[in-house]
Design a protein around this motif. Structure first.
Motif, PDB file in Angstrom:
ATOM      1  N   TYR A 111       0.835  -1.200   0.000  1.00 47.89           N
ATOM      2  CA  TYR A 111       0.000   0.000   0.000  1.00 47.89           C
ATOM      3  C   TYR A 111       0.869   1.248   0.000  1.00 47.89           C
ATOM      4  O   TYR A 111       0.564   2.236  -0.683  1.00 47.89           O
TER       5      TYR A 111
ATOM      6  N   GLN B 200       2.113   1.745  -3.493  1.00 47.53           N
ATOM      7  CA  GLN B 200       1.095   2.348  -4.348  1.00 47.53           C
ATOM      8  C   GLN B 200       0.919   3.832  -4.024  1.00 47.53           C
ATOM      9  O   GLN B 200       0.697   4.658  -4.914  1.00 47.53           O
ATOM     10  N   THR B 201       1.034   4.179  -2.755  1.00 41.81           N
ATOM     11  CA  THR B 201       0.925   5.579  -2.341  1.00 41.81           C
ATOM     12  C   THR B 201       2.006   6.426  -2.999  1.00 41.81           C
ATOM     13  O   THR B 201       1.743   7.545  -3.467  1.00 41.81           O
TER      14      THR B 201
ATOM     15  N   GLY C 232     -10.672   1.622   5.406  1.00 40.41           N
ATOM     16  CA  GLY C 232     -10.674   1.055   4.068  1.00 40.41           C
ATOM     17  C   GLY C 232     -10.642  -0.468   4.129  1.00 40.41           C
ATOM     18  O   GLY C 232     -10.070  -1.052   5.060  1.00 40.41           O
TER      19      GLY C 232
ATOM     20  N   ALA D  51     -10.385  -4.178   1.590  1.00 40.76           N
ATOM     21  CA  ALA D  51     -10.101  -4.805   0.301  1.00 40.76           C
ATOM     22  C   ALA D  51     -10.219  -6.312   0.478  1.00 40.76           C
ATOM     23  O   ALA D  51      -9.930  -6.852   1.553  1.00 40.76           O
TER      24      ALA D  51
ATOM     25  N   GLU E 139     -10.769   0.490  -7.170  1.00 44.01           N
ATOM     26  CA  GLU E 139      -9.839   1.611  -7.018  1.00 44.01           C
ATOM     27  C   GLU E 139      -8.556   1.191  -6.320  1.00 44.01           C
ATOM     28  O   GLU E 139      -7.531   1.870  -6.435  1.00 44.01           O
ATOM     29  N   VAL E 140      -8.589   0.080  -5.581  1.00 49.59           N
ATOM     30  CA  VAL E 140      -7.415  -0.371  -4.834  1.00 49.59           C
ATOM     31  C   VAL E 140      -6.721  -1.529  -5.541  1.00 49.59           C
ATOM     32  O   VAL E 140      -5.527  -1.461  -5.853  1.00 49.59           O
ATOM     33  N   ASN E 141      -7.449  -2.601  -5.790  1.00 46.62           N
ATOM     34  CA  ASN E 141      -6.798  -3.789  -6.358  1.00 46.62           C
ATOM     35  C   ASN E 141      -7.572  -4.393  -7.527  1.00 46.62           C
ATOM     36  O   ASN E 141      -7.376  -5.552  -7.866  1.00 46.62           O
TER      37      ASN E 141
ATOM     38  N   ASN F 119       0.109  -2.222 -10.868  1.00 45.00           N
ATOM     39  CA  ASN F 119      -0.507  -2.017  -9.561  1.00 45.00           C
ATOM     40  C   ASN F 119       0.019  -3.064  -8.589  1.00 45.00           C
ATOM     41  O   ASN F 119      -0.277  -4.250  -8.737  1.00 45.00           O
TER      42      ASN F 119
END
Length: 456
Positions: free
Chosen positions: A345, A348-349, A399, A401, A422-424, A438
């Motif tokens: 994470y 990705q940030t 959040g 996932a 939007e995340v994975n 990603n």
């Protein structure tokens, strides 16, 4: 005077007829090996093919994401050598040990040259030592070629960039280089064990083709065994476990206990199998041209001690590490997934140029079940499901996932993102400098099979 002088001259000749030294025998056997077109071809392939293969795959649009570290071959040159190591441990190294160590004694049986060799060297012990050292030298040369070529190919095609570990943490280029080289060095232990089994098969089975195939067949049997839900202690008691135990080098903290046990077991197997081959070789009757050492006594003497050795190592490992189950438990899977997600994470940030955040502030947790909660949450399977929860500073809502996990018997798993999109949900993310892979879409992980990590 002539009658008395003749025996004296004969005695002097006998006294001067010393066995050939091991060093000279080693050089002779080494020249014999490298003069074979088969061995020369193997050396050429090992030193060239991995570099070409990794360079070609790294430039493809689609990557071998189903192989360990394959999904990162676009990102760093250090992923290619690890992917090659996984392939080498499963197929290449067993085949190489079969073609070299599995044939070093049997070749003399096929050619019928044992009498000539014994007359020239005059010491079965030194013949065994020379042949063993020569085959070991060639095998080490082949392994070195595989490692050097794969590293060169990866760095030339992609570059010296950081590597993502099996728990999502980022290794600097220097750390990645050290761990990659250490992983290849650790693979030498099971390679030596297979080489020793090859020597034993070459001595015990003579000109039979089974002697040549023995290391490859043993490696295949151990590979199939690793796919079964065996107790952890029995899994670690197999010498082939060290071919996959290097995975623990790429977690933080490193999972060293399984690796050290695997290396120790492999070295014990190498010593015992070599000693058995030595004893069988010394007991062989070289005066019988039809005898090639493949009798029932030779097979029994070589096989039974190895079975006893497997039982002994299983007992020792079981007593030292009381892990008679699969080693894959709910708390371990949850801890591993949460740790990997937190590291990835943050990656990705950085890709999206969002405000930096630490793992401690994210407070990532994972809730995992197996078979939709209808079966006990333990053991391998592709029916694991994990819901990951994290918290962003200044944001009230947590959040979440979802990941579907395929956990194999050796503790490795692949986590496949199942939303939110939007995340994975997508393979690529849009960054300020263009689309990039990603890191949260799909990732590899590793569960420590031994109960050595403190529960959190």
């Amino acid at each position: 005077m002539t009658a008395t002088a003749t025996p004296s001259i004969a005695e002097d000749n006998v006294a001067r007829s010393h066995p050939v030294s091991v060093a000279r025998g080693y050089r002779f056997e080494l020249v014999k090996l490298v003069s074979q077109w088969r061995v020369r071809l193997l050396v050429l392939v090992c030193w060239i093919a991995p570099a070409l293969f990794i360079a070609a795959v790294s430039r493809q649009s689609s990557l071998p994401s189903d192989t360990l570290f394959g999904r990162w071959m676009h990102a760093t040159g250090w992923a290619g050598p690890l992917m090659m190591l996984g392939f080498a441990g499963s197929w290449a190294l067993p085949l190489l040990t079969s073609l070299v160590a599995g044939d070093v004694f049997a070749a003399e049986d096929r050619l019928g040259t044992w009498r000539h060799l014994l007359v020239a060297v005059r010491s079965p012990r030194r013949i065994f030592a020379a042949k063993t050292l020569a085959s070991l030298t060639v095998i080490l040369l082949l392994v070195l070629g595989l490692a050097a070529s794969s590293v060169a190919g990866g760095l030339a095609a992609v570059g010296n960039h950081p590597l993502v570990g099996l728990d999502g943490h980022l290794l600097t280029p220097s750390d990645a280089a050290g761990n990659v080289l250490l992983a290849w060095a650790c693979a030498l232990a099971p390679t030596l064990a297979l080489a020793a089994i090859g020597l034993l098969g070459s001595v015990a089975l003579g000109r039979s083709p089974m002697g040549l195939l023995l290391p490859a067949l043993v490696a295949l049997a151990m590979q199939l065994a690793q796919m079964l839900p065996l107790p952890v202690a029995l899994r670690l008691a197999l010498p082939g476990y060290a071919f996959i135990a290097w995975h623990g080098l790429f977690t933080s903290p490193a999972q060293l206990a399984p690796l050290l046990i695997g290396i120790a077991v492999s070295l014990v197997w190498a010593v015992i199998a070599t000693a058995l081959a030595y004893l069988l070789f010394l007991r062989r009757d070289f005066t019988n041209p039809a005898g090639d050492g493949s009798g029932r006594r030779a097979i029994t003497t070589g096989l039974v001690p190895l079975v006893v050795l497997l039982a002994a190592t299983f007992g020792i490992v079981a007593a030292a590490t009381p892990s008679l189950g699969s080693g894959i438990k709910q708390d371990k899977v949850q801890r591993s997934v949460a740790t990997a997600f937190a590291h990835l994470y943050r990656m990705q940030t950085r890709q999206l140029n969002r405000p930096a955040v630490t793992e401690s502030r994210l407070r990532v947790t994972a809730a995992c079940n197996k078979g939709a909660g209808k079966v006990a949450p333990q053991g391998p399977g592709n029916d694991w499901r994990c819901v990951v929860t994290w918290h962003l500073p200044g944001v009230e809502a947590a959040g979440t996932a979802v990941y579907q996990l395929d956990v194999t018997s050796d503790g490795r798993y692949v986590a496949d993102g199942d939303g939110p999109k939007e995340v994975n949900g997508y393979f690529l993310v849009r960054t300020p400098i263009g689309d990039a892979p990603n890191p949260l879409w799909q990732f590899d992980g590793d569960v420590d099979l031994l109960d050595t990590t403190p529960k959190g």
